[in-house]
Each structure stands twice: as C-alpha cells, then as structure tokens.
Design a protein around this motif. Structure first.
Motif, PDB file in Angstrom:
ATOM      1  N   SER A  83       0.869  -1.181   0.000  1.00  0.00           N
ATOM      2  CA  SER A  83       0.000   0.000   0.000  1.00  0.00           C
ATOM      3  C   SER A  83       0.903   1.228   0.000  1.00  0.00           C
ATOM      4  O   SER A  83       2.041   1.160   0.466  1.00  0.00           O
ATOM      5  N   TRP A  84       0.395   2.332  -0.543  1.00  0.00           N
ATOM      6  CA  TRP A  84       1.265   3.501  -0.674  1.00  0.00           C
ATOM      7  C   TRP A  84       0.462   4.793  -0.651  1.00  0.00           C
ATOM      8  O   TRP A  84      -0.756   4.794  -0.786  1.00  0.00           O
ATOM      9  N   SER A  85       1.208   5.891  -0.492  1.00  0.00           N
ATOM     10  CA  SER A  85       0.613   7.224  -0.475  1.00  0.00           C
ATOM     11  C   SER A  85       1.559   8.192  -1.182  1.00  0.00           C
ATOM     12  O   SER A  85       2.719   8.321  -0.802  1.00  0.00           O
ATOM     13  N   TRP A  86       1.029   8.851  -2.234  1.00  0.00           N
ATOM     14  CA  TRP A  86       1.770   9.884  -2.957  1.00  0.00           C
ATOM     15  C   TRP A  86       1.452  11.258  -2.365  1.00  0.00           C
ATOM     16  O   TRP A  86       0.352  11.514  -1.900  1.00  0.00           O
ATOM     17  N   ASP A  87       2.438  12.137  -2.456  1.00  0.00           N
ATOM     18  CA  ASP A  87       2.267  13.521  -2.015  1.00  0.00           C
ATOM     19  C   ASP A  87       3.077  14.405  -2.962  1.00  0.00           C
ATOM     20  O   ASP A  87       4.271  14.179  -3.135  1.00  0.00           O
ATOM     21  N   ILE A  88       2.425  15.382  -3.589  1.00  0.00           N
ATOM     22  CA  ILE A  88       3.143  16.324  -4.458  1.00  0.00           C
ATOM     23  C   ILE A  88       2.730  17.734  -4.081  1.00  0.00           C
ATOM     24  O   ILE A  88       1.558  18.018  -3.859  1.00  0.00           O
ATOM     25  N   ARG A  89       3.703  18.612  -4.001  1.00  0.00           N
ATOM     26  CA  ARG A  89       3.447  20.005  -3.647  1.00  0.00           C
ATOM     27  C   ARG A  89       4.470  20.889  -4.339  1.00  0.00           C
ATOM     28  O   ARG A  89       5.566  20.428  -4.691  1.00  0.00           O
ATOM     29  N   SER A  90       4.128  22.158  -4.512  1.00  0.00           N
ATOM     30  CA  SER A  90       5.069  23.075  -5.153  1.00  0.00           C
ATOM     31  C   SER A  90       4.923  24.475  -4.584  1.00  0.00           C
ATOM     32  O   SER A  90       3.857  24.856  -4.104  1.00  0.00           O
ATOM     33  N   VAL A  91       6.027  25.215  -4.642  1.00  0.00           N
ATOM     34  CA  VAL A  91       6.050  26.631  -4.279  1.00  0.00           C
ATOM     35  C   VAL A  91       6.795  27.365  -5.389  1.00  0.00           C
ATOM     36  O   VAL A  91       7.289  26.763  -6.336  1.00  0.00           O
TER      37      VAL A  91
ATOM     38  N   ARG B 162      12.390  17.844  -6.365  1.00  0.00           N
ATOM     39  CA  ARG B 162      12.926  17.019  -5.288  1.00  0.00           C
ATOM     40  C   ARG B 162      12.072  15.750  -5.242  1.00  0.00           C
ATOM     41  O   ARG B 162      10.890  15.816  -4.917  1.00  0.00           O
ATOM     42  N   ILE B 163      12.671  14.631  -5.580  1.00  0.00           N
ATOM     43  CA  ILE B 163      11.956  13.360  -5.667  1.00  0.00           C
ATOM     44  C   ILE B 163      12.380  12.477  -4.504  1.00  0.00           C
ATOM     45  O   ILE B 163      13.568  12.152  -4.359  1.00  0.00           O
ATOM     46  N   ARG B 164      11.419  12.097  -3.679  1.00  0.00           N
ATOM     47  CA  ARG B 164      11.696  11.253  -2.504  1.00  0.00           C
ATOM     48  C   ARG B 164      10.882   9.974  -2.637  1.00  0.00           C
ATOM     49  O   ARG B 164       9.718   9.912  -2.225  1.00  0.00           O
TER      50      ARG B 164
ATOM     51  N   VAL C 271       6.838  14.546 -14.155  1.00  0.00           N
ATOM     52  CA  VAL C 271       6.723  15.896 -13.599  1.00  0.00           C
ATOM     53  C   VAL C 271       7.201  16.935 -14.604  1.00  0.00           C
ATOM     54  O   VAL C 271       6.550  17.972 -14.811  1.00  0.00           O
ATOM     55  N   SER C 272       8.343  16.689 -15.255  1.00  0.00           N
ATOM     56  CA  SER C 272       8.865  17.660 -16.220  1.00  0.00           C
ATOM     57  C   SER C 272       7.945  17.818 -17.421  1.00  0.00           C
ATOM     58  O   SER C 272       7.886  18.890 -18.030  1.00  0.00           O
ATOM     59  N   ASP C 273       7.190  16.772 -17.763  1.00  0.00           N
ATOM     60  CA  ASP C 273       6.223  16.883 -18.862  1.00  0.00           C
ATOM     61  C   ASP C 273       4.989  17.677 -18.468  1.00  0.00           C
ATOM     62  O   ASP C 273       4.336  18.290 -19.323  1.00  0.00           O
TER      63      ASP C 273
ATOM     64  N   ASN D  94       9.125  25.015  -7.570  1.00  0.00           N
ATOM     65  CA  ASN D  94       9.928  24.135  -6.729  1.00  0.00           C
ATOM     66  C   ASN D  94       9.011  22.981  -6.311  1.00  0.00           C
ATOM     67  O   ASN D  94       8.180  23.135  -5.421  1.00  0.00           O
ATOM     68  N   VAL D  95       9.154  21.841  -6.989  1.00  0.00           N
ATOM     69  CA  VAL D  95       8.208  20.727  -6.847  1.00  0.00           C
ATOM     70  C   VAL D  95       8.831  19.612  -6.009  1.00  0.00           C
ATOM     71  O   VAL D  95       9.955  19.178  -6.294  1.00  0.00           O
ATOM     72  N   THR D  96       8.103  19.160  -5.005  1.00  0.00           N
ATOM     73  CA  THR D  96       8.537  18.043  -4.173  1.00  0.00           C
ATOM     74  C   THR D  96       7.535  16.902  -4.315  1.00  0.00           C
ATOM     75  O   THR D  96       6.334  17.099  -4.102  1.00  0.00           O
ATOM     76  N   VAL D  97       8.032  15.726  -4.689  1.00  0.00           N
ATOM     77  CA  VAL D  97       7.203  14.530  -4.802  1.00  0.00           C
ATOM     78  C   VAL D  97       7.692  13.520  -3.775  1.00  0.00           C
ATOM     79  O   VAL D  97       8.878  13.193  -3.732  1.00  0.00           O
TER      80      VAL D  97
END
Length: 292
Positions: free
Chosen positions: A15-23, A31-33, A49-51, A57-60
């Motif tokens: 099971s998993w959970s994605w989170d993406i946010r940007s400023v 920043r890919i984690r 993401v680049s597409d 400033n994007v953090t995934v």
C-alpha cells in the motif's frame, strides 16, 4: 505555481501514499523522494513531472508499506551481530568514563535499522513499480487542477492591475498639453534671466539648447511603450502556454519605463502618476512570481 495533491493506492501486499506540492521558483526544481529499492521509479517520476510542470519548486514524496506475516519476517544475523558489537563498545566506553547507561531491551535492539528483515528487497518490484507509475497521470492531473484554480483567481487580479495601469497611462497622456505649457513657461523665465545678464547672446545657440532640452524631456516614447507592454501582458495572460518567465521580463520593462518617466517628468502631476505606476508595478511583480 503553488499546488498540492495526494493519492493513495494498493497492490497486495503493498500500500502507498503519494504527495506532491510546489512553491514559487524561477525555473523548475524537482525534489523526488521515493524508495530507492523500487527500480526505475525515480526516472519515471522525474519525466512525468517535467512533462506536466514548467516552473516551480516541486517536491514529490512516496511512502510505501507492506503487510507482513511470520513467513517473511526474520532476524538479519549480520545486522544483529553488528548492533550488539556496537552497543557493547558504547557500554565499555561509557563505563571507562564513569557514565552509567540504562539497560537495552531486546525490543530496542530489534528496532535498530536492518536487524529485522522483512525481505522486501528480495521481492519482485516490477509489478509494484508499474502500479505506482500508473498513478502518476492522476496525481499530476489533480495537482494541476488545483494550480489552475488558483491561477484563474490570480489572472483576474493581474488583469485588474493591468486595467489600472492602462488608466494611469491614459491620465499621463492627458497631462501632456498642460505639462508642455508649464515647461515652456519655465524655459521662458530661465531664458529671460540669462538674457538680462548676458551681452551678445547667440539666438541660434539658444534655440538649439531649447530644442535639446525639449527632446530630452519628451516622455511620449515611455508612455507608448507602457501602453504596448499592457497589450503584451494581456496577450500573454490570454494564452495557454507557460508564461511566467515572459511576464517576469515584462515587469522589468514596465519598471524601467516608469523609472524613466519619473526622472524626466519635470511636472508634479506627472511625477505623482509615475510614482503610482511604480507602486502598482511592484504589486504586479509579486503576483507574477506565482505564475507558471
């Protein structure tokens, strides 16, 4: 550029959970984690993401967990041996320095990294990677939906500011006749003072100097360029392509023309309008930083 989205999924036993946010950012900074034991996942995330994103400033982040049972949980002998030796060394050093330490329980040792092996590294992660990558379009669509909603509100703010800026330019144009007359009176008074105190003044030379002063103080070009910049900004806002960097550059041009207008004004009402333009352009520049 500001946005946020989450997405959860599962594929037994995972099971998993994605989170993406940007400023805000001048360009695209990612920043890919994601877990490094899932082969091929990070490059796929970067490409997706680049597409989908041009600026920010994007953090995934991705958190993956696995349901375990007794069949796939075991003690890692090498890790346990290393942990015990390390604890023994710490105890010995503390004892030599007269520092008493609390007793370490088996549960605390078991919680040390690597001592308990869930064998997830030995599992075939290809199906998991495929399922995770399949989540990316939905995650990014939700992310961009939020950004688009915020962007629409921001667009309305900037359009109102452009309308105000255009109104100030029109007001400045309306002052040109009064400004011209005021400048002529000032020049006549200055010329009278010079001729009263100078013998044999060259009339042609005086005319040349007056013409040069008039050219240097003309602000028609600045007002025309400001009006053209307003039209260009409106055209950019009406488009669908990323426009943040172009608007950034346009704000610099707006500011340059407003500065020149203030320095050449020589007429208090026009100077006030120039200062109002500068204040408004600064407000617009702050808003433009949020645009992709």
């Amino acid at each position: 550029m500001t946005g946020f989205a989450t997405l959860k999924g599962e594929l037994a036993p995972w099971s998993w959970s994605w989170d993406i946010r940007s400023v805000n950012a001048r360009g695209l900074d990612m920043r890919i984690r994601v877990p490094d034991w899932i082969e091929g996942l990070e490059p796929a995330v970067r490409k997706a993401v680049s597409d989908a994103v041009a600026r920010g400033n994007v953090t995934v982040s991705l958190r993956v967990s696995r349901e375990t049972d007794e069949g796939n949980v075991a003690v890692n002998p090498a890790a346990l041996e290393h942990a015990v030796r390390m604890l023994a060394e710490i105890n010995a050093t503390a004892a030599r320095n007269g520092l008493p330490l609390a007793h370490v329980s088996a549960a605390e040792i078991a919680s040390m990294r690597g001592v308990i092996d869930t064998a997830q590294g030995d599992a075939d992660t290809a199906p998991l990677a495929k399922a995770l990558i399949a989540d990316l379009p939905g995650l990014l669509a939700a992310f961009n939906d939020m950004r688009a909603h915020e962007g629409q509100a921001l667009r309305e703010v900037i359009e109102a500011q452009l309308a105000e800026l255009a109104s100030l330019v029109e007001q400045a144009e309306g002052l040109m006749e009064a400004r011209g007359e005021a400048q002529r009176e000032t020049l006549r008074a200055a010329l009278a003072r010079v001729t009263d105190n100078t013998d044999g003044i060259d009339a042609d030379r005086v005319e040349q100097e007056l013409a040069l002063i008039a050219v240097k103080s003309d602000v028609r070009e600045e007002l025309d360029r400001l009006a053209a910049h307003v039209d260009q900004a409106r055209s950019l806002l009406a488009g669908d392509e990323p426009r943040g960097r172009k608007l950034d550059f346009l704000m610099q041009e707006f500011n340059r023309e407003a500065n020149t207008l203030c320095s050449k004004a020589g007429f208090q009402p026009l100077t006030r309008i120039g200062l109002d333009l500068k204040a408004l352009i600064d407000q617009m520049r702050e808003q433009v930083q949020n645009i992709e």
